[in-house]
Design a protein around this motif. Structure first.
Motif, mmCIF file in Angstrom:
data_model
loop_
_atom_site.group_PDB
_atom_site.id
_atom_site.type_symbol
_atom_site.label_atom_id
_atom_site.label_comp_id
_atom_site.label_asym_id
_atom_site.label_seq_id
_atom_site.Cartn_x
_atom_site.Cartn_y
_atom_site.Cartn_z
ATOM 1 N N CYS A 167 38.699 37.197 41.138
ATOM 2 C CA CYS A 167 38.585 36.520 42.428
ATOM 3 C C CYS A 167 39.655 35.443 42.577
ATOM 4 C CB CYS A 167 37.199 35.904 42.580
ATOM 5 S SG CYS A 167 35.881 37.104 42.831
ATOM 6 N N LEU A 168 39.968 34.753 41.484
ATOM 7 C CA LEU A 168 41.006 33.726 41.539
ATOM 8 C C LEU A 168 42.353 34.348 41.881
ATOM 9 C CD1 LEU A 168 41.727 30.761 41.172
ATOM 10 C CD2 LEU A 168 42.025 31.192 38.721
ATOM 11 N N ASP A 169 42.656 35.509 41.314
ATOM 12 C CA ASP A 169 43.872 36.241 41.674
ATOM 13 C C ASP A 169 43.917 36.512 43.170
ATOM 14 O OD1 ASP A 169 45.574 36.506 39.569
ATOM 15 O OD2 ASP A 169 44.895 38.479 38.941
ATOM 16 N N SER A 170 42.794 36.991 43.702
ATOM 17 C CA SER A 170 42.724 37.349 45.112
ATOM 18 C C SER A 170 42.926 36.135 46.015
ATOM 19 C CB SER A 170 41.373 38.005 45.409
ATOM 20 O OG SER A 170 41.288 38.411 46.753
ATOM 21 N N PHE A 171 42.267 35.033 45.692
ATOM 22 C CA PHE A 171 42.381 33.832 46.528
ATOM 23 C C PHE A 171 43.760 33.190 46.413
ATOM 24 C CE2 PHE A 171 37.693 33.937 46.535
ATOM 25 C CZ PHE A 171 37.489 33.773 47.904
ATOM 26 N N LEU A 172 44.365 33.242 45.232
ATOM 27 C CA LEU A 172 45.709 32.688 45.084
ATOM 28 C C LEU A 172 46.723 33.504 45.887
ATOM 29 C CD1 LEU A 172 45.817 31.688 41.299
ATOM 30 C CD2 LEU A 172 45.787 30.156 43.280
ATOM 31 N N PHE B 38 48.432 44.845 43.824
ATOM 32 C CA PHE B 38 47.103 44.371 43.421
ATOM 33 C C PHE B 38 46.005 45.089 44.189
ATOM 34 C CE2 PHE B 38 43.557 41.328 43.805
ATOM 35 C CZ PHE B 38 43.277 41.110 42.472
ATOM 36 N N TYR B 39 46.088 45.069 45.522
ATOM 37 C CA TYR B 39 45.042 45.675 46.335
ATOM 38 C C TYR B 39 45.173 47.195 46.397
ATOM 39 C CZ TYR B 39 43.582 41.073 47.917
ATOM 40 O OH TYR B 39 43.111 39.795 47.962
ATOM 41 N N TYR C 156 44.770 48.530 37.399
ATOM 42 C CA TYR C 156 44.645 47.201 37.993
ATOM 43 C C TYR C 156 44.212 46.127 36.995
ATOM 44 C CZ TYR C 156 39.503 47.506 38.358
ATOM 45 O OH TYR C 156 38.167 47.604 38.084
ATOM 46 N N THR C 157 43.647 46.528 35.862
ATOM 47 C CA THR C 157 43.245 45.524 34.882
ATOM 48 C C THR C 157 44.349 45.156 33.907
ATOM 49 O OG1 THR C 157 42.328 47.265 33.469
ATOM 50 C CG2 THR C 157 40.801 46.153 34.952
ATOM 51 N N VAL C 158 45.307 46.069 33.674
ATOM 52 C CA VAL C 158 46.364 45.828 32.685
ATOM 53 C C VAL C 158 47.755 45.937 33.300
ATOM 54 C CG1 VAL C 158 47.271 46.484 30.440
ATOM 55 C CG2 VAL C 158 44.845 46.800 30.910
ATOM 56 N N VAL C 159 48.006 47.058 33.988
ATOM 57 C CA VAL C 159 49.366 47.330 34.477
ATOM 58 C C VAL C 159 49.792 46.326 35.544
ATOM 59 C CG1 VAL C 159 50.846 49.030 35.603
ATOM 60 C CG2 VAL C 159 49.154 49.768 33.913
ATOM 61 N N THR C 160 48.914 46.022 36.497
ATOM 62 C CA THR C 160 49.277 45.095 37.573
ATOM 63 C C THR C 160 49.634 43.705 37.057
ATOM 64 O OG1 THR C 160 47.924 46.315 39.173
ATOM 65 C CG2 THR C 160 48.485 44.044 39.712
ATOM 66 N N PRO C 161 48.809 43.058 36.209
ATOM 67 C CA PRO C 161 49.223 41.754 35.670
ATOM 68 C C PRO C 161 50.501 41.822 34.837
ATOM 69 C CG PRO C 161 46.872 42.089 35.344
ATOM 70 C CD PRO C 161 47.440 43.400 35.790
ATOM 71 N N MET C 162 50.753 42.975 34.198
ATOM 72 C CA MET C 162 51.963 43.121 33.392
ATOM 73 C C MET C 162 53.216 43.209 34.264
ATOM 74 S SD MET C 162 52.917 46.148 30.650
ATOM 75 C CE MET C 162 53.063 47.373 31.960
ATOM 76 N N LEU C 163 53.101 43.828 35.443
ATOM 77 C CA LEU C 163 54.255 44.029 36.305
ATOM 78 C C LEU C 163 54.597 42.811 37.161
ATOM 79 C CD1 LEU C 163 53.760 47.707 37.560
ATOM 80 C CD2 LEU C 163 55.264 46.875 35.744
ATOM 81 N N ASN C 164 53.636 41.917 37.392
ATOM 82 C CA ASN C 164 53.883 40.758 38.256
ATOM 83 C C ASN C 164 55.085 39.919 37.820
ATOM 84 O OD1 ASN C 164 51.825 41.525 39.904
ATOM 85 N ND2 ASN C 164 50.385 39.945 39.241
#
Length: 364
Positions: free
Chosen positions: A164-169, A306-307, A333-341
């Motif tokens: 949720c913090l990811d989404s709100f940020l 992300f979405y 979305y749990t691993v690849v997305t945070p890795m690519l950011n």
């Protein structure tokens, strides 16, 4: 009543001799109920309910102390490959996001609202990945997929918090781009340090509230049809799908959680980019339009990743008949997305690239 994991497995599979009806009062044995199935973020506001089978026997309803995570594969030969793969992805994610934070904090040119929010997003990505991957790697090494009831609730709580913090940020960053493009002359006045800190703290507070609301719901679901979670972590939707108790009093809370964690962030992002596009289209020169859009290109890429990945995973899970395939798809979305950011912001952002070169030149 305290039951061991093996006993619960036999009970759930219907192969054991243990009779739970002797331990449970008659009022606590349900044969029909409604179970809310919660889809993280994207389908928070698309809640639906699944009736427990009418043939569910009392012995299949257990008060559990432990859950069994199904994982990604049962093949022993693949375990070392999975461990190496997820270890490498986890290290890249943590080191990449920490490098972004270090670069922003060490360069005074990047002490602006946009990069302040980016550093907090990188920190949230580290927490989001650290909630699930280390536990899975420990399970692979120890050949144990058991997770305690308390540990499962704790993992789910932090998963919801950082998700949720990811989404709100991302929503706050969209608002920042809206102010920068639509009100450039007042940007420094509107996006002052006090407002930036307030927006981050409010995002954290709302995320913590959503996480605790989820916990309060699950804590009331003490009876479950099974002890096997068809995932490699305690996914909220999977956990609620196993529950079999009267949850009618929690339905309003679930709708509220869905509106807060899903509908509000997405609406904020869509509204911000609607205003941005409307403002940019009024710019007469093509060069001015390109410059305006380029300032939010990295953020838009992260939002779509992300979405888009999360929505794709849950839409595919709706038509998939294999729970393990859903678990594999959720890795995106749990691993690849945070890795690519970090790669998206470092490759598409000239300021970040220049700051990284200066940081590396100092260290070398």
């Amino acid at each position: 009543m305290k039951l061991g994991f093996e006993t619960l497995r036999h009970v759930a599979e219907g192969t054991g001799e243990y009779d739970l009806t002797s331990e449970l009062p008659e009022s606590k044995i349900w044969t029909q109920c409604w179970v809310p199935i919660y889809c993280f973020l994207f389908s928070d506001f698309l809640l639906f309910f699944k009736r427990c089978p009418s043939h569910t026997e009392p012995k299949n309803l257990t008060r559990v102390l432990e859950f069994f995570l199904m994982g990604l594969s049962d093949d022993p030969e693949l375990q070392s490959v999975l461990f190496g793969l997820f270890l490498s992805m986890y290290l890249v994610t943590v080191l990449g996001n920490l490098l972004i934070i270090l670069t922003i904090s060490s360069d005074s040119h990047l002490h602006t609202p946009m990069y302040f929010f980016l550093s907090n997003l990188s920190l949230a990505d580290v927490g989001f990945t650290s909630t699930t991957i280390p536990k899975m790697m420990v399970g692979i090494q120890t050949h144990s997929r058991v997770i305690s009831y308390v540990g499962c609730l704790t993992q789910m709580s932090f998963f919801m918090l950082f998700g949720c913090l990811d989404s709100f940020l991302l929503t706050v960053m969209a608002y920042d781009r809206f102010v920068a493009i639509c009100h450039p002359l007042h940007y420094s006045v509107i996006m002052n340090p006090h407002l930036c800190s307030f927006l981050v703290l409010m995002s954290l507070f709302i995320s913590l509230l959503v996480s605790q609301m989820h916990n309060s719901i699950v804590l009331q679901l003490t009876y479950f049809k099974d002890v096997e979670i068809s995932h490699f972590f305690c996914d909220p939707s999977q956990l609620l799908n196993l529950a079999c108790s009267d949850t009618s009093t929690n339905n309003v809370v679930m709708y509220l959680v869905g509106a807060i964690s899903g509908f509000l962030p997405i609406s904020g992002i869509l509204f911000s980019y609607y205003k941005i596009v409307s403002s940019v289209l009024r710019v007469p020169s093509s060069g001015g339009k390109y410059k305006a859009f380029s300032t939010c290109g990295s953020h838009l890429s992260v939002v779509c990743l992300f979405y888009g990945t999360g929505l794709g995973v849950y839409l595919s899970s709706a038509v998939s008949l294999t729970p393990r395939k859903d678990a594999v798809a959720s890795v995106v979305y749990t691993v690849v997305t945070p890795m690519l950011n970090p790669f998206i912001y470092s490759l598409r952002n000239r300021d970040i690239k220049r700051a990284m070169r200066r940081l590396l030149s100092k260290t070398i």
